[in-house]
Design a protein around this motif. Structure first.
Motif, PDB file in Angstrom:
ATOM      1  N   UNK A   1       0.781  -1.100   0.008  1.00  0.00           N
ATOM      2  CA  UNK A   1      -0.078   0.047  -0.063  1.00  0.00           C
ATOM      3  C   UNK A   1       0.941   1.277  -0.238  1.00  0.00           C
ATOM      4  N   UNK A   2       1.926   1.219   0.735  1.00  0.00           N
ATOM      5  CA  UNK A   2       2.897   2.171   0.883  1.00  0.00           C
ATOM      6  C   UNK A   2       3.549   2.574  -0.420  1.00  0.00           C
ATOM      7  N   UNK A   3       3.949   1.396  -1.069  1.00  0.00           N
ATOM      8  CA  UNK A   3       4.709   1.477  -2.300  1.00  0.00           C
ATOM      9  C   UNK A   3       3.654   2.217  -3.220  1.00  0.00           C
ATOM     10  N   UNK A   4       2.555   1.728  -3.226  1.00  0.00           N
ATOM     11  CA  UNK A   4       1.494   2.265  -4.404  1.00  0.00           C
ATOM     12  C   UNK A   4       1.212   3.600  -4.161  1.00  0.00           C
ATOM     13  N   UNK A   5       1.260   4.027  -2.947  1.00  0.00           N
ATOM     14  CA  UNK A   5       0.953   5.454  -2.680  1.00  0.00           C
ATOM     15  C   UNK A   5       2.192   6.174  -3.122  1.00  0.00           C
ATOM     16  N   UNK A   6       3.461   5.930  -2.707  1.00  0.00           N
ATOM     17  CA  UNK A   6       4.625   6.497  -3.371  1.00  0.00           C
ATOM     18  C   UNK A   6       4.676   6.779  -4.699  1.00  0.00           C
ATOM     19  N   UNK A   7       4.341   5.470  -5.328  1.00  0.00           N
ATOM     20  CA  UNK A   7       4.053   5.473  -6.788  1.00  0.00           C
ATOM     21  C   UNK A   7       3.281   6.479  -7.273  1.00  0.00           C
ATOM     22  N   UNK A   8       2.091   6.741  -6.782  1.00  0.00           N
ATOM     23  CA  UNK A   8       1.011   7.595  -7.136  1.00  0.00           C
ATOM     24  C   UNK A   8       1.423   8.945  -6.811  1.00  0.00           C
ATOM     25  N   UNK A   9       2.550   9.111  -6.138  1.00  0.00           N
ATOM     26  CA  UNK A   9       2.882  10.643  -5.979  1.00  0.00           C
ATOM     27  C   UNK A   9       4.031  10.805  -6.826  1.00  0.00           C
ATOM     28  N   UNK A  10       4.347  10.016  -7.352  1.00  0.00           N
ATOM     29  CA  UNK A  10       5.702  10.190  -8.530  1.00  0.00           C
ATOM     30  C   UNK A  10       5.040  11.184  -9.655  1.00  0.00           C
ATOM     31  N   UNK A  11       3.706  11.241  -9.999  1.00  0.00           N
ATOM     32  CA  UNK A  11       3.293  11.936 -11.163  1.00  0.00           C
ATOM     33  C   UNK A  11       2.323  12.889 -10.606  1.00  0.00           C
ATOM     34  N   UNK A  12       1.721  13.876 -11.784  1.00  0.00           N
ATOM     35  CA  UNK A  12       0.768  14.711 -11.170  1.00  0.00           C
ATOM     36  C   UNK A  12      -0.706  13.691 -11.125  1.00  0.00           C
ATOM     37  N   UNK A  13      -0.672  12.764 -11.862  1.00  0.00           N
ATOM     38  CA  UNK A  13      -1.958  11.896 -11.880  1.00  0.00           C
ATOM     39  C   UNK A  13      -1.514  10.452 -11.326  1.00  0.00           C
ATOM     40  N   UNK A  14      -2.698   9.862 -10.738  1.00  0.00           N
ATOM     41  CA  UNK A  14      -2.359   8.451 -10.328  1.00  0.00           C
ATOM     42  C   UNK A  14      -1.768   7.427 -11.243  1.00  0.00           C
ATOM     43  N   UNK A  15      -1.079   6.335 -11.126  1.00  0.00           N
ATOM     44  CA  UNK A  15      -0.826   5.277 -11.862  1.00  0.00           C
ATOM     45  C   UNK A  15      -1.514   4.136 -11.593  1.00  0.00           C
TER      46      UNK A  15
ATOM     47  N   UNK B   1      -6.401  -1.037 -10.014  1.00  0.00           N
ATOM     48  CA  UNK B   1      -5.887  -1.339 -11.727  1.00  0.00           C
ATOM     49  C   UNK B   1      -5.041  -0.205 -11.956  1.00  0.00           C
ATOM     50  N   UNK B   2      -4.167  -0.567 -12.977  1.00  0.00           N
ATOM     51  CA  UNK B   2      -3.139   0.402 -13.575  1.00  0.00           C
ATOM     52  C   UNK B   2      -4.204   1.246 -14.380  1.00  0.00           C
ATOM     53  N   UNK B   3      -3.822   2.700 -14.193  1.00  0.00           N
ATOM     54  CA  UNK B   3      -4.419   3.560 -14.967  1.00  0.00           C
ATOM     55  C   UNK B   3      -3.813   3.864 -16.409  1.00  0.00           C
ATOM     56  N   UNK B   4      -4.238   4.474 -17.486  1.00  0.00           N
ATOM     57  CA  UNK B   4      -3.652   4.847 -18.689  1.00  0.00           C
ATOM     58  C   UNK B   4      -2.233   5.163 -18.450  1.00  0.00           C
ATOM     59  N   UNK B   5      -2.037   6.089 -17.548  1.00  0.00           N
ATOM     60  CA  UNK B   5      -0.916   6.781 -17.375  1.00  0.00           C
ATOM     61  C   UNK B   5       0.244   5.616 -16.845  1.00  0.00           C
TER      62      UNK B   5
END
Lengths: 117, 117
Positions: free
Chosen positions: A54-68, A82-86
């Motif tokens: 969960x933490x890793x996913x949250x970090x990942x989602x913080x790496x761009x302006x939109x969620x991954x 699920x993985x977003x288009x980004x």
């Protein structure tokens, strides 16, 4: 003549952009989420606790302006990821980097491996 | 328009051959020895104890039928270390792998970095 031996070349790629870093951990998680549609199952396959995933996913989602990765209610375990288009685009680029770099290094890697025991 | 940010792509390459593995640690040590001619100085530059560097060098020398590093008496600190012709060849192949794989992954890495914050 040296006896034939199993040879493998492994690449770990890290991309640093500003103060952000994408590497094998986040990218494996993103790939697992894209494959399984579940954060719990992804954590399990990676031998990692749900909290850590969960933490890793949250970090990942913080790496761009939109969620991954997007989480939503539903699915057998109550939640789906699920993985977003980004996210899919980032994953595809990373996997392309892995395969192109492995191909580029393969011939020298085999030569090097022949010099080892 | 996203503001320009520093982008770097780092590759860590590991070569598995039979039960042997060559990776960034051993290869950095070999490179430092080739540059400095001293195991003590190489250890210092790598932020590693002399004992640890010695062990790593011994492992490295066990990875092939012939040594990649030779120690001899002499030099200011009493001992010199040098890369053998085999060591230099292995180092050159590894560095070629690094530069070829970095080149091959560069364009996709830059595209990926543009998707990050």
């Amino acid at each position: 003549m040296p006896k034939p031996k199993a040879v493998a070349i492994k690449m770990r790629i890290r991309i640093y952009a500003g103060d952000r870093m994408l590497g094998p951990g986040k990218m494996e998680l993103l790939g697992q989420i894209d494959t399984t549609g579940s954060l719990a199952e992804s954590a399990k396959r990676m031998g990692m606790s749900y909290t850590r995933a969960w933490q890793l996913m949250r970090d990942l989602n913080g790496d761009s302006d939109r969620p991954m990765v997007e989480m939503s209610r539903g699915g057998a375990s109550g939640r789906t990821a699920k993985a977003t288009p980004l996210g899919k685009k980032v994953l595809a680029l990373y996997q392309q980097m892995e395969s192109k770099s492995a191909s580029a290094a393969k011939a020298d890697g085999r030569k090097l491996a022949r010099l080892l025991k």
